[in-house]
Write a protein that holds these residues in place. Structure first.
Motif, PDB file in Angstrom:
ATOM      1  N   ALA A   1       0.330  22.708 -22.060  1.00  0.00           N
ATOM      2  CA  ALA A   1       0.454  22.298 -20.660  1.00  0.00           C
ATOM      3  C   ALA A   1       0.156  20.807 -20.547  1.00  0.00           C
ATOM      4  CB  ALA A   1      -0.514  23.093 -19.786  1.00  0.00           C
ATOM      5  N   THR A   2       0.719  20.195 -19.519  1.00  0.00           N
ATOM      6  CA  THR A   2       0.448  18.791 -19.230  1.00  0.00           C
ATOM      7  C   THR A   2      -0.240  18.697 -17.884  1.00  0.00           C
ATOM      8  OG1 THR A   2       2.383  18.069 -20.477  1.00  0.00           O
ATOM      9  CG2 THR A   2       1.486  16.512 -18.882  1.00  0.00           C
ATOM     10  N   VAL A   3      -1.384  18.025 -17.871  1.00  0.00           N
ATOM     11  CA  VAL A   3      -2.091  17.777 -16.623  1.00  0.00           C
ATOM     12  C   VAL A   3      -1.635  16.418 -16.120  1.00  0.00           C
ATOM     13  CG1 VAL A   3      -4.341  17.323 -15.566  1.00  0.00           C
ATOM     14  CG2 VAL A   3      -4.084  19.166 -17.234  1.00  0.00           C
ATOM     15  N   ARG A   4      -1.243  16.368 -14.852  1.00  0.00           N
ATOM     16  CA  ARG A   4      -0.792  15.127 -14.230  1.00  0.00           C
ATOM     17  C   ARG A   4      -1.656  14.869 -13.012  1.00  0.00           C
ATOM     18  NH1 ARG A   4       2.654  13.241 -10.136  1.00  0.00           N
ATOM     19  NH2 ARG A   4       3.899  11.449 -10.726  1.00  0.00           N
ATOM     20  N   GLY A   5      -2.115  13.639 -12.902  1.00  0.00           N
ATOM     21  CA  GLY A   5      -2.906  13.250 -11.749  1.00  0.00           C
ATOM     22  C   GLY A   5      -2.371  11.970 -11.147  1.00  0.00           C
TER      23      GLY A   5
ATOM     24  N   ALA B   1      -5.713  13.704 -27.707  1.00  0.00           N
ATOM     25  CA  ALA B   1      -6.465  12.445 -27.696  1.00  0.00           C
ATOM     26  C   ALA B   1      -5.722  11.353 -26.944  1.00  0.00           C
ATOM     27  CB  ALA B   1      -6.737  11.986 -29.123  1.00  0.00           C
ATOM     28  N   LYS B   2      -4.400  11.442 -26.942  1.00  0.00           N
ATOM     29  CA  LYS B   2      -3.583  10.401 -26.313  1.00  0.00           C
ATOM     30  C   LYS B   2      -2.908  10.943 -25.061  1.00  0.00           C
ATOM     31  CE  LYS B   2      -2.864   7.997 -30.587  1.00  0.00           C
ATOM     32  NZ  LYS B   2      -1.987   7.265 -31.442  1.00  0.00           N
ATOM     33  N   GLY B   3      -2.695  10.052 -24.120  1.00  0.00           N
ATOM     34  CA  GLY B   3      -2.004  10.389 -22.886  1.00  0.00           C
ATOM     35  C   GLY B   3      -1.153   9.215 -22.445  1.00  0.00           C
ATOM     36  N   GLU B   4      -0.668   9.289 -21.215  1.00  0.00           N
ATOM     37  CA  GLU B   4       0.175   8.225 -20.667  1.00  0.00           C
ATOM     38  C   GLU B   4      -0.267   7.869 -19.256  1.00  0.00           C
ATOM     39  OE1 GLU B   4       4.485   9.136 -22.700  1.00  0.00           O
ATOM     40  OE2 GLU B   4       4.096   9.933 -20.713  1.00  0.00           O
ATOM     41  N   ILE B   5      -0.220   6.579 -18.989  1.00  0.00           N
ATOM     42  CA  ILE B   5      -0.408   6.080 -17.633  1.00  0.00           C
ATOM     43  C   ILE B   5       0.978   5.688 -17.139  1.00  0.00           C
ATOM     44  CG2 ILE B   5      -1.432   4.282 -16.187  1.00  0.00           C
ATOM     45  CD1 ILE B   5      -3.569   3.970 -18.434  1.00  0.00           C
ATOM     46  N   GLY B   6       1.361   6.184 -15.995  1.00  0.00           N
ATOM     47  CA  GLY B   6       2.633   5.806 -15.380  1.00  0.00           C
ATOM     48  C   GLY B   6       2.356   4.890 -14.203  1.00  0.00           C
ATOM     49  N   VAL B   7       3.090   3.800 -14.120  1.00  0.00           N
ATOM     50  CA  VAL B   7       2.902   2.894 -12.982  1.00  0.00           C
ATOM     51  C   VAL B   7       4.237   2.574 -12.335  1.00  0.00           C
ATOM     52  CG1 VAL B   7       0.779   1.825 -13.826  1.00  0.00           C
ATOM     53  CG2 VAL B   7       2.953   0.817 -14.425  1.00  0.00           C
ATOM     54  N   LYS B   8       4.202   2.540 -11.026  1.00  0.00           N
ATOM     55  CA  LYS B   8       5.298   2.031 -10.206  1.00  0.00           C
ATOM     56  C   LYS B   8       4.608   1.222  -9.128  1.00  0.00           C
ATOM     57  CE  LYS B   8       9.319   3.240  -7.500  1.00  0.00           C
ATOM     58  NZ  LYS B   8      10.124   4.329  -6.937  1.00  0.00           N
ATOM     59  N   LEU B   9       4.714  -0.105  -9.244  1.00  0.00           N
ATOM     60  CA  LEU B   9       3.965  -0.991  -8.372  1.00  0.00           C
ATOM     61  C   LEU B   9       4.926  -1.941  -7.665  1.00  0.00           C
ATOM     62  CD1 LEU B   9       1.222  -1.968 -10.969  1.00  0.00           C
ATOM     63  CD2 LEU B   9       1.019  -0.251  -9.159  1.00  0.00           C
ATOM     64  N   ARG B  10       4.991  -1.840  -6.327  1.00  0.00           N
ATOM     65  CA  ARG B  10       5.846  -2.742  -5.558  1.00  0.00           C
ATOM     66  C   ARG B  10       4.975  -3.820  -4.923  1.00  0.00           C
ATOM     67  NH1 ARG B  10       9.013   0.405  -1.920  1.00  0.00           N
ATOM     68  NH2 ARG B  10       7.297   0.359  -0.455  1.00  0.00           N
ATOM     69  N   PHE B  11       5.291  -5.047  -5.267  1.00  0.00           N
ATOM     70  CA  PHE B  11       4.583  -6.209  -4.713  1.00  0.00           C
ATOM     71  C   PHE B  11       5.495  -6.885  -3.701  1.00  0.00           C
ATOM     72  CE2 PHE B  11       2.520  -5.485  -8.733  1.00  0.00           C
ATOM     73  CZ  PHE B  11       1.190  -5.775  -8.495  1.00  0.00           C
TER      74      PHE B  11
ATOM     75  N   PRO C   1       0.805  -1.225   0.000  1.00  0.00           N
ATOM     76  CA  PRO C   1       0.000   0.000   0.000  1.00  0.00           C
ATOM     77  C   PRO C   1       0.842   1.283   0.000  1.00  0.00           C
ATOM     78  CG  PRO C   1      -0.615  -1.437   1.845  1.00  0.00           C
ATOM     79  CD  PRO C   1       0.532  -2.073   1.144  1.00  0.00           C
ATOM     80  N   ALA C   2       2.060   1.209   0.477  1.00  0.00           N
ATOM     81  CA  ALA C   2       2.915   2.393   0.502  1.00  0.00           C
ATOM     82  C   ALA C   2       3.900   2.408  -0.661  1.00  0.00           C
ATOM     83  CB  ALA C   2       3.691   2.449   1.819  1.00  0.00           C
ATOM     84  N   GLY C   3       3.874   1.387  -1.496  1.00  0.00           N
ATOM     85  CA  GLY C   3       4.879   1.264  -2.553  1.00  0.00           C
ATOM     86  C   GLY C   3       4.307   1.288  -3.950  1.00  0.00           C
ATOM     87  N   HIS C   4       3.358   2.189  -4.177  1.00  0.00           N
ATOM     88  CA  HIS C   4       2.803   2.268  -5.518  1.00  0.00           C
ATOM     89  C   HIS C   4       2.595   3.721  -5.931  1.00  0.00           C
ATOM     90  CE1 HIS C   4      -0.932   2.816  -3.220  1.00  0.00           C
ATOM     91  NE2 HIS C   4      -1.314   3.506  -4.263  1.00  0.00           N
ATOM     92  N   GLU C   5       2.584   3.908  -7.234  1.00  0.00           N
ATOM     93  CA  GLU C   5       2.188   5.191  -7.807  1.00  0.00           C
ATOM     94  C   GLU C   5       1.585   4.895  -9.169  1.00  0.00           C
ATOM     95  OE1 GLU C   5       3.976   9.496  -7.792  1.00  0.00           O
ATOM     96  OE2 GLU C   5       4.987   8.312  -9.328  1.00  0.00           O
ATOM     97  N   VAL C   6       0.337   5.298  -9.338  1.00  0.00           N
ATOM     98  CA  VAL C   6      -0.337   5.194 -10.623  1.00  0.00           C
ATOM     99  C   VAL C   6      -0.712   6.616 -11.008  1.00  0.00           C
ATOM    100  CG1 VAL C   6      -2.308   4.280 -11.901  1.00  0.00           C
ATOM    101  CG2 VAL C   6      -1.191   2.872 -10.163  1.00  0.00           C
ATOM    102  N   THR C   7      -0.187   7.066 -12.135  1.00  0.00           N
ATOM    103  CA  THR C   7      -0.412   8.440 -12.570  1.00  0.00           C
ATOM    104  C   THR C   7      -1.020   8.447 -13.965  1.00  0.00           C
ATOM    105  OG1 THR C   7       1.789   8.659 -13.569  1.00  0.00           O
ATOM    106  CG2 THR C   7       1.579   9.276 -11.248  1.00  0.00           C
ATOM    107  N   VAL C   8      -1.600   9.571 -14.305  1.00  0.00           N
ATOM    108  CA  VAL C   8      -2.101   9.798 -15.652  1.00  0.00           C
ATOM    109  C   VAL C   8      -1.605  11.176 -16.082  1.00  0.00           C
ATOM    110  CG1 VAL C   8      -4.318  10.717 -14.844  1.00  0.00           C
ATOM    111  CG2 VAL C   8      -4.157   9.726 -17.118  1.00  0.00           C
ATOM    112  N   ARG C   9      -1.154  11.238 -17.332  1.00  0.00           N
ATOM    113  CA  ARG C   9      -0.685  12.519 -17.895  1.00  0.00           C
ATOM    114  C   ARG C   9      -1.372  12.726 -19.230  1.00  0.00           C
ATOM    115  NH1 ARG C   9       4.858  10.702 -16.480  1.00  0.00           N
ATOM    116  NH2 ARG C   9       4.861   9.939 -18.592  1.00  0.00           N
TER     117      ARG C   9
END
Length: 166
Positions: free
Chosen positions: A25-29, A152-162, A9-17
């Motif tokens: 401009a780039t919106v990041r969430g 129309a296109k964006g990016e999903i960024g993932v950093k997932l620690r299992f 639960p403390a080792g993840h980041e899921v973002t959208v750009r």
């Protein structure tokens, strides 16, 4: 023998750009609430499921977040989560830290196949997968675009620690 793994639960980041204002401009969430689990087989291949709570998106602008949660985008009232189901995760080559991930992405009840390369950082009792995944909003029914100002296109960024389950 297969090993069970759970998303830290403390080792993840899921973002959208996504580019907006006609590319100026780039919106990041960041999605704050993410759950996941997986299974790693003896041969080094794996599978798993990652679930993201759509309403947990934070772009650091409340008015924009409210709009992104509306039916124009994630429609969180009808679709509170989106999911990626990895059918196969396997090494690209024997000496590489890269893995190929194959599965399906389900957003707003639209399911699309998705294959991408992720970097895998394996430690004793954890593995972290990092990737940047392109997407097209319209593929998932998100077509709102006032004055054509959003790309129309964006990016999903993932950093997932299992972490390995005992």
């Amino acid at each position: 023998m297969s090993e069970k793994w759970t998303l830290d639960p403390a080792g993840h980041e899921v973002t959208v750009r996504n580019k907006t204002f006609w590319g100026l401009a780039t919106v990041r969430g960041v999605f704050k609430t993410v759950h996941g689990e997986g299974v790693l087989a003896e041969d080094g291949t794996g599978e798993g499921l990652v679930t993201v709570e759509s309403a947990s998106l934070d772009t650091r602008l409340a008015k924009r977040d409210t709009h992104l949660r509306s039916s124009d985008f994630f429609d969180v009232e009808r679709h509170p989560t989106f999911q990626f189901a990895a059918d196969r995760i396997g090494p690209v080559s024997a000496d590489s830290a890269e893995v190929q991930v194959q599965g399906t992405l389900k957003v707003r009840d639209v399911v699309k196949p998705l294959t991408f390369i992720a970097h895998a950082d394996r430690r004793a009792d954890s593995v972290t997968l990092t990737a940047t995944i392109p997407y097209t909003r319209a593929d998932f029914g998100m077509t709102w675009n006032q004055l054509g100002m959003m790309a129309a296109k964006g990016e999903i960024g993932v950093k997932l620690r299992f972490t390995r389950q005992s």
